[in-house]
Design an enzyme around this catalytic site. Structure first.
Site, PDB file in Angstrom:
ATOM      1  N   THR A  63       0.835  -1.199   0.000  1.00  0.00           N
ATOM      2  CA  THR A  63       0.000   0.000   0.000  1.00  0.00           C
ATOM      3  C   THR A  63       0.872   1.251   0.000  1.00  0.00           C
ATOM      4  O   THR A  63       0.618   2.212  -0.728  1.00  0.00           O
ATOM      5  CB  THR A  63      -0.916   0.011   1.250  1.00  0.00           C
ATOM      6  OG1 THR A  63      -1.564  -1.251   1.337  1.00  0.00           O
ATOM      7  CG2 THR A  63      -1.942   1.108   1.177  1.00  0.00           C
ATOM      8  N   LYS A 141      27.818  -7.759   4.605  1.00  0.00           N
ATOM      9  CA  LYS A 141      27.166  -6.481   4.911  1.00  0.00           C
ATOM     10  C   LYS A 141      25.929  -6.793   5.735  1.00  0.00           C
ATOM     11  O   LYS A 141      24.911  -7.238   5.199  1.00  0.00           O
ATOM     12  CB  LYS A 141      26.788  -5.771   3.609  1.00  0.00           C
ATOM     13  CG  LYS A 141      26.172  -4.400   3.803  1.00  0.00           C
ATOM     14  CD  LYS A 141      25.937  -3.737   2.438  1.00  0.00           C
ATOM     15  CE  LYS A 141      25.478  -2.303   2.584  1.00  0.00           C
ATOM     16  NZ  LYS A 141      24.166  -2.179   3.236  1.00  0.00           N
ATOM     17  N   CYS A 410      23.199 -42.159  16.241  1.00  0.00           N
ATOM     18  CA  CYS A 410      23.235 -41.756  14.841  1.00  0.00           C
ATOM     19  C   CYS A 410      24.370 -40.748  14.707  1.00  0.00           C
ATOM     20  O   CYS A 410      24.303 -39.659  15.276  1.00  0.00           O
ATOM     21  CB  CYS A 410      21.893 -41.135  14.448  1.00  0.00           C
ATOM     22  SG  CYS A 410      21.888 -40.467  12.784  1.00  0.00           S
TER      23      CYS A 410
HETATM   24 ZN   LIG Z   1      20.263 -41.723  11.765  1.00  0.00          ZN
END
Ligand SMILES: [Zn+2]
Length: 444
Positions: A63, A141, A410
């Protein structure tokens, strides 16, 4: 009538634009812009700009641009309001800055950078500085809130000569980035992008709102206070920014490749890179205009997009166990850099939009940020993994994401946690991903 919040009222009333807040609100309700006077139009523009800068927008950007600014453009294309460079609105008393804070000259092409390098060369010759003594420093920057820290007080940039005292931001506990000291001069107040996404995005529309809250005179909202405490909001002095430093020839030899690591170097919004010469005599000799230092230039990139073919979608396990789809692409030049991979938001997007080998996607690079896949132009059978690429566990859906449920064993999750940990310490003494991978392999 257009409704106005108490904050917006305070901002508008401090402006001296000839209209009070209720009059502005009344004028904002007029949809037929041709009936409003020039004074009303300018008052609306000033008020909208001030409210936006303070983090309490009174109208939306579209706007503002397409209606009110366009109306002024049509009435008076040379009006001085149209040439103002994002005027920073000061709502309180101002003080003289310990040092002038100038703006930065901007370049949008490598040719402009080459010309700037030539000017450095010429200046060096004029004062007999050998080229081997010239170093160029390149830094991200930051797109935050400019400020100056003289060790005692913190100031806004204001008009470059006079700013406001915002030392209260430090009183509230704001830290200096990189465990830096106070008093390092110019810098920016910035907010960690990842922290914003995780903790603030629901409550705040953009990081500007938070910058405004950090320096506001009134009490700080709890969420912002916590971001300050957790050092997600910091003052980042320019002198501490990660940087590349090298010779003029190196700058010109492969400019785009040189910039690659710089725009990923910090977890803050950036809107370009800054190049500057570090030689004090050259700096003095080149000096400054009223607007910018001649020995410094910002390099910015316009949005660019390309249609790219996907070769493969590779799963990658993150620290949190989320599997990120990484699209391997036919290498494509975009904004000066060769792009060969891009992250897809999540696996639900891969699945529903059909991202797999042979799919064609639209890749967009906005400024210097990492390119992202904007939309899928040609869908194929999606490529979805069944097991974790790191530990082989069966993976499961959690909302839009595929995740590895193996939290304890993991290696991608533990390794990435360590990488993140050392990154968050902000040091640089050799604990990179490679070393961590080695340590982990040796069970250390
Ligand atoms: Zn995994």
């Amino acid at each position: 009538m257009h409704s106005i919040s108490p904050q917006q009222r305070t901002i508008i009333e401090s402006l001296a634009i000839g209209l009070d807040a209720d009059e502005v609100a009344e004028d904002l309700s007029i949809t037929e812009l041709s009936v409003i006077s020039n004074t009303q139009l300018l008052a609306i523009l000033h008020a909208a700009n001030a409210c936006y800068r303070a983090g309490f927008p009174i109208i939306d950007d579209a706007t503002y641009d397409h209606q009110y600014l366009a109306e002024l453009q049509q009435r008076d294309p040379t009006h001085e309001f149209l040439s103002l460079v994002e005027p920073e609105v000061t709502t309180g008393k101002t003080v003289t800055l310990p040092q002038k804070m100038l703006s930065t000259d901007k370049a949008y092409s490598v040719t402009e950078i080459e010309k700037w390098v030539e000017r450095i060369r010429k200046a060096a010759q004029e004062i007999n500085v050998p080229e081997s003594d010239i170093q160029i420093r390149i830094t991200p920057k930051l797109d935050g809130y400019a400020a100056f820290d003289d060790g005692e007080r913190l100031y806004t940039r204001g008009d470059g000569v006079r700013g406001q005292d915002i030392t209260r931001a430090f009183t509230r506990g704001m830290a200096v980035a990189q465990h830096g000291m106070r008093g390092l001069g110019p810098g920016e107040i910035v907010i960690s992008k990842s922290y914003f996404t995780q903790h603030l995005a629901e409550q705040f529309e953009n990081s500007r709102n938070i910058q405004a809250a950090i320096i506001a005179e009134k009490n700080v909202e709890p969420a912002v206070k916590q971001a300050i405490n957790e050092q997600a909001c910091v003052f980042y002095p320019f002198s501490l920014l990660p940087n590349w430093t090298g010779s003029l020839d190196e700058v010109l030899s492969d400019f785009s490749a040189l910039l690659e690591p710089i725009w990923d170097a910090v977890d803050y919004d950036i809107d370009g890179v800054i190049l500057e010469t570090t030689h004090p005599d050259i700096k003095t000799h080149m000096g400054a205009t009223r607007h910018h230092h001649r020995w410094q230039i910002a390099f910015k990139v316009n949005d660019e997009s390309a249609e790219v073919e996907v070769l493969n979608v590779t799963p990658q396990t993150s620290r949190t166990g989320r599997i990120s789809p990484v699209a391997e692409l036919v290498p494509t030049k975009l904004s000066g850099a060769t792009i060969s991979r891009a992250t897809v938001h999540h696996y639900n997007m891969v699945k529903t939009n059909g991202v797999g080998p042979g799919a064609v996607v639209q890749l967009v690079r906005s400024g210097l940020v990492i390119p992202k896949i904007e939309k899928v132009l040609h869908a194929v059978t999606p490529q979805l993994p069944e097991t974790c690429p790191s530990c082989g566990s069966h993976i499961i859906w959690e909302a839009d994401h595929l995740i590895c449920p193996n939290k304890t064993d993991c290696s991608a999750q533990t390794e990435n946690t360590l990488v993140h940990f050392f990154k968050s310490l902000g040091n640089n003494d050799g604990f990179g991903p490679k070393v961590i991978e080695k340590l982990h392999q040796h069970d250390m």
